[in-house]
Design a protein around this motif. Structure first.
Motif, PDB file in Angstrom:
ATOM      1  N   ASP A  50       0.823  -1.210   0.000  1.00 59.67           N
ATOM      2  CA  ASP A  50       0.000   0.000   0.000  1.00 59.67           C
ATOM      3  C   ASP A  50       0.857   1.260   0.000  1.00 59.67           C
ATOM      4  O   ASP A  50       0.519   2.244  -0.679  1.00 59.67           O
ATOM      5  CB  ASP A  50      -0.926  -0.001   1.224  1.00 59.67           C
ATOM      6  CG  ASP A  50      -1.925  -1.141   1.181  1.00 59.67           C
ATOM      7  OD1 ASP A  50      -2.925  -1.022   0.460  1.00 59.67           O
ATOM      8  OD2 ASP A  50      -1.688  -2.154   1.855  1.00 59.67           O
ATOM      9  N   ALA A 107      -8.653   3.976   2.583  1.00 60.39           N
ATOM     10  CA  ALA A 107      -9.612   3.521   1.575  1.00 60.39           C
ATOM     11  C   ALA A 107      -9.424   2.055   1.204  1.00 60.39           C
ATOM     12  O   ALA A 107     -10.409   1.336   0.979  1.00 60.39           O
ATOM     13  CB  ALA A 107      -9.503   4.392   0.315  1.00 60.39           C
ATOM     14  N   TYR A 108      -8.168   1.574   1.155  1.00 58.77           N
ATOM     15  CA  TYR A 108      -7.892   0.269   0.560  1.00 58.77           C
ATOM     16  C   TYR A 108      -7.073  -0.674   1.433  1.00 58.77           C
ATOM     17  O   TYR A 108      -6.896  -1.846   1.072  1.00 58.77           O
ATOM     18  CB  TYR A 108      -7.142   0.454  -0.769  1.00 58.77           C
ATOM     19  CG  TYR A 108      -7.867   1.336  -1.756  1.00 58.77           C
ATOM     20  CD1 TYR A 108      -9.117   0.986  -2.255  1.00 58.77           C
ATOM     21  CD2 TYR A 108      -7.303   2.537  -2.200  1.00 58.77           C
ATOM     22  CE1 TYR A 108      -9.783   1.790  -3.167  1.00 58.77           C
ATOM     23  CE2 TYR A 108      -7.959   3.352  -3.108  1.00 58.77           C
ATOM     24  CZ  TYR A 108      -9.195   2.976  -3.587  1.00 58.77           C
ATOM     25  OH  TYR A 108      -9.854   3.781  -4.484  1.00 58.77           O
ATOM     26  N   ARG A 143      -7.185   0.667   8.955  1.00 62.56           N
ATOM     27  CA  ARG A 143      -6.871   2.082   8.854  1.00 62.56           C
ATOM     28  C   ARG A 143      -5.606   2.381   9.661  1.00 62.56           C
ATOM     29  O   ARG A 143      -5.252   1.633  10.578  1.00 62.56           O
ATOM     30  CB  ARG A 143      -8.038   2.927   9.377  1.00 62.56           C
ATOM     31  CG  ARG A 143      -9.306   2.774   8.563  1.00 62.56           C
ATOM     32  CD  ARG A 143     -10.494   3.435   9.239  1.00 62.56           C
ATOM     33  NE  ARG A 143     -10.381   4.888   9.231  1.00 62.56           N
ATOM     34  CZ  ARG A 143     -10.853   5.679   8.254  1.00 62.56           C
ATOM     35  NH1 ARG A 143     -11.463   5.140   7.211  1.00 62.56           N
ATOM     36  NH2 ARG A 143     -10.737   6.983   8.326  1.00 62.56           N
ATOM     37  N   ARG A 189     -12.101  -0.046  -7.861  1.00 61.26           N
ATOM     38  CA  ARG A 189     -11.917   0.313  -6.454  1.00 61.26           C
ATOM     39  C   ARG A 189     -12.388  -0.809  -5.532  1.00 61.26           C
ATOM     40  O   ARG A 189     -11.775  -1.053  -4.489  1.00 61.26           O
ATOM     41  CB  ARG A 189     -12.646   1.621  -6.167  1.00 61.26           C
ATOM     42  CG  ARG A 189     -12.045   2.786  -6.947  1.00 61.26           C
ATOM     43  CD  ARG A 189     -12.726   4.105  -6.689  1.00 61.26           C
ATOM     44  NE  ARG A 189     -12.121   5.142  -7.533  1.00 61.26           N
ATOM     45  CZ  ARG A 189     -12.209   6.443  -7.302  1.00 61.26           C
ATOM     46  NH1 ARG A 189     -12.880   6.884  -6.253  1.00 61.26           N
ATOM     47  NH2 ARG A 189     -11.625   7.302  -8.114  1.00 61.26           N
ATOM     48  N   ARG A 190     -13.429  -1.488  -5.927  1.00 66.01           N
ATOM     49  CA  ARG A 190     -13.882  -2.620  -5.118  1.00 66.01           C
ATOM     50  C   ARG A 190     -12.845  -3.725  -5.122  1.00 66.01           C
ATOM     51  O   ARG A 190     -12.607  -4.384  -4.105  1.00 66.01           O
ATOM     52  CB  ARG A 190     -15.220  -3.143  -5.660  1.00 66.01           C
ATOM     53  CG  ARG A 190     -15.862  -4.198  -4.760  1.00 66.01           C
ATOM     54  CD  ARG A 190     -17.205  -4.660  -5.317  1.00 66.01           C
ATOM     55  NE  ARG A 190     -18.123  -3.546  -5.478  1.00 66.01           N
ATOM     56  CZ  ARG A 190     -18.640  -3.161  -6.637  1.00 66.01           C
ATOM     57  NH1 ARG A 190     -18.320  -3.816  -7.759  1.00 66.01           N
ATOM     58  NH2 ARG A 190     -19.479  -2.151  -6.696  1.00 66.01           N
ATOM     59  N   ARG A 236     -10.088  -2.774  -2.718  1.00 65.41           N
ATOM     60  CA  ARG A 236     -10.551  -2.945  -1.334  1.00 65.41           C
ATOM     61  C   ARG A 236     -10.629  -4.422  -0.958  1.00 65.41           C
ATOM     62  O   ARG A 236     -10.321  -4.804   0.182  1.00 65.41           O
ATOM     63  CB  ARG A 236     -11.922  -2.276  -1.156  1.00 65.41           C
ATOM     64  CG  ARG A 236     -11.855  -0.761  -1.023  1.00 65.41           C
ATOM     65  CD  ARG A 236     -13.167  -0.205  -0.515  1.00 65.41           C
ATOM     66  NE  ARG A 236     -14.246  -0.395  -1.476  1.00 65.41           N
ATOM     67  CZ  ARG A 236     -14.556   0.478  -2.430  1.00 65.41           C
ATOM     68  NH1 ARG A 236     -13.877   1.603  -2.551  1.00 65.41           N
ATOM     69  NH2 ARG A 236     -15.558   0.235  -3.255  1.00 65.41           N
ATOM     70  N   THR A 237     -11.027  -5.257  -1.906  1.00 69.78           N
ATOM     71  CA  THR A 237     -11.105  -6.702  -1.644  1.00 69.78           C
ATOM     72  C   THR A 237      -9.728  -7.269  -1.347  1.00 69.78           C
ATOM     73  O   THR A 237      -9.565  -8.133  -0.472  1.00 69.78           O
ATOM     74  CB  THR A 237     -11.735  -7.426  -2.839  1.00 69.78           C
ATOM     75  OG1 THR A 237     -13.068  -6.924  -3.041  1.00 69.78           O
ATOM     76  CG2 THR A 237     -11.784  -8.924  -2.605  1.00 69.78           C
ATOM     77  N   GLY A 246      -7.354  -5.686   0.155  1.00 73.93           N
ATOM     78  CA  GLY A 246      -7.071  -5.315   1.533  1.00 73.93           C
ATOM     79  C   GLY A 246      -7.754  -6.245   2.527  1.00 73.93           C
ATOM     80  O   GLY A 246      -7.152  -6.653   3.536  1.00 73.93           O
ATOM     81  N   ARG A 247      -8.990  -6.605   2.253  1.00 76.14           N
ATOM     82  CA  ARG A 247      -9.707  -7.520   3.143  1.00 76.14           C
ATOM     83  C   ARG A 247      -9.039  -8.894   3.163  1.00 76.14           C
ATOM     84  O   ARG A 247      -8.992  -9.558   4.201  1.00 76.14           O
ATOM     85  CB  ARG A 247     -11.163  -7.638   2.702  1.00 76.14           C
ATOM     86  CG  ARG A 247     -11.956  -6.332   2.820  1.00 76.14           C
ATOM     87  CD  ARG A 247     -13.434  -6.570   2.607  1.00 76.14           C
ATOM     88  NE  ARG A 247     -14.173  -5.325   2.622  1.00 76.14           N
ATOM     89  CZ  ARG A 247     -14.618  -4.699   1.526  1.00 76.14           C
ATOM     90  NH1 ARG A 247     -14.377  -5.234   0.324  1.00 76.14           N
ATOM     91  NH2 ARG A 247     -15.280  -3.564   1.614  1.00 76.14           N
TER      92      ARG A 247
END
Length: 298
Positions: A34, A128-129, A133, A236-237, A240-241, A243-244
């Motif tokens: 990141d 965001a990603y 945080r 963007r999804r 984010r995925t 990151g999860r």
């Protein structure tokens, strides 16, 4: 080690006294991927300030030697993070950075703005990603780390807190982001470089995906047609995925520094910090403006 154990360690540290060590833990252990993406975006968005983008185009470093310029910038900045301000490696890296900057007529305002991007963009990207945080300790430490770096570079009137860095960045972009044909050339060269790291057939998809991650102000400044809403949401999804998914992985046990990034292509046989970067000669190609007697320290 458990997933949040290193965060607990960070929270036991002093974000002012231990700022650079906290920043190293965050960037090399918690969020190496990141931080790389966020700092790429940080440097990229500076091109939208016409004075910066035009200068970079005139040097030809980012249009004709894009990979090397990328590599040198990443390696010099990360040497400070990996080894700390008191190390010989850090002093060598900062000396090289200052030697290059003193060859150009760069305003203090532009230098301070670039510094702001290094503080603000990683937080915005990770919030965001990222897989979590940034903690308040990490945010404060980042601001302190870059205040220290800015001091070594002779930058004046550096913001005192993250909030001041963020306000400075937003105000500067609102006042200075604008179209410039030469800055667009630098932007295109950078997008081409990022696409070159992957198989050629993927280049159009990667370019579209990168544009989908840019904010409206950047797209307007470079006059790129914005990707459709569905494309932007999908890209963007997907990030984010990622990151999860990382959140479910065991924590990193060994540091990953920028010199280990596979995107670094120029130095397969190794490198020396004091040989990185450019050595422009005033008044000739590669140094489009006269040498200015700057007060930045070596």
């Amino acid at each position: 080690m458990k997933r949040f154990q290193r965060l607990q360690e960070i929270r036991r540290m002093d974000p002012y006294k231990d700022a650079s060590e906290i920043y190293r833990l965050s960037s090399a252990y918690e969020f190496p991927w990141d931080f790389t993406r966020a700092l790429e975006l940080a440097l990229y968005r500076t091109y939208a300030v016409p004075g910066i983008g035009r200068l970079l185009a005139e040097t030809a470093e980012l249009t004709e030697r894009t990979q090397k310029r990328y590599d040198d910038t990443v390696l010099l900045l990360d040497a400070v993070v990996e080894h700390g301000f008191d190390s010989d490696q850090s002093r060598t890296a900062i000396r090289r950075i200052n030697q290059m900057h003193r060859s150009y007529d760069i305003s203090n305002d532009d230098m301070r703005y670039v510094l702001c991007t290094f503080v603000v963009m990683p937080k915005r990207w990770i919030d965001a990603y990222g897989w979590r945080r940034l903690s308040r300790h990490e945010i404060v430490a980042s601001a302190v780390h870059y205040r220290t770096l800015g001091g070594h570079m002779g930058i004046k009137d550096i913001p005192a807190s993250y909030e001041e860095f963020e306000a400075c960045l937003d105000a500067y972009e609102e006042a200075h982001f604008a179209w410039d044909v030469k800055a667009r050339q630098v932007s295109d060269a950078t997008l081409d470089l990022m696409a070159s790291w992957y198989p050629r057939p993927l280049a159009p998809l990667l370019r579209t995906s990168t544009l989908a991650l840019l904010d409206e102000s950047l797209l307007r400044a470079f006059r790129y047609a914005p990707p459709g809403a569905a494309t932007r949401a999908l890209v963007r999804r997907a990030v984010r995925t990622r990151g999860r998914a990382v959140r479910l992985l065991p924590p990193r046990r060994a540091p990953h520094h920028a010199r280990q990034n596979w995107e670094i292509k120029s130095y397969q046989d190794g490198y020396r910090l004091d040989e990185l970067g450019t050595r422009p000669v005033p008044g000739v190609r590669g140094c489009p403006v006269p040498h200015v007697n700057r007060s930045a320290t070596e």
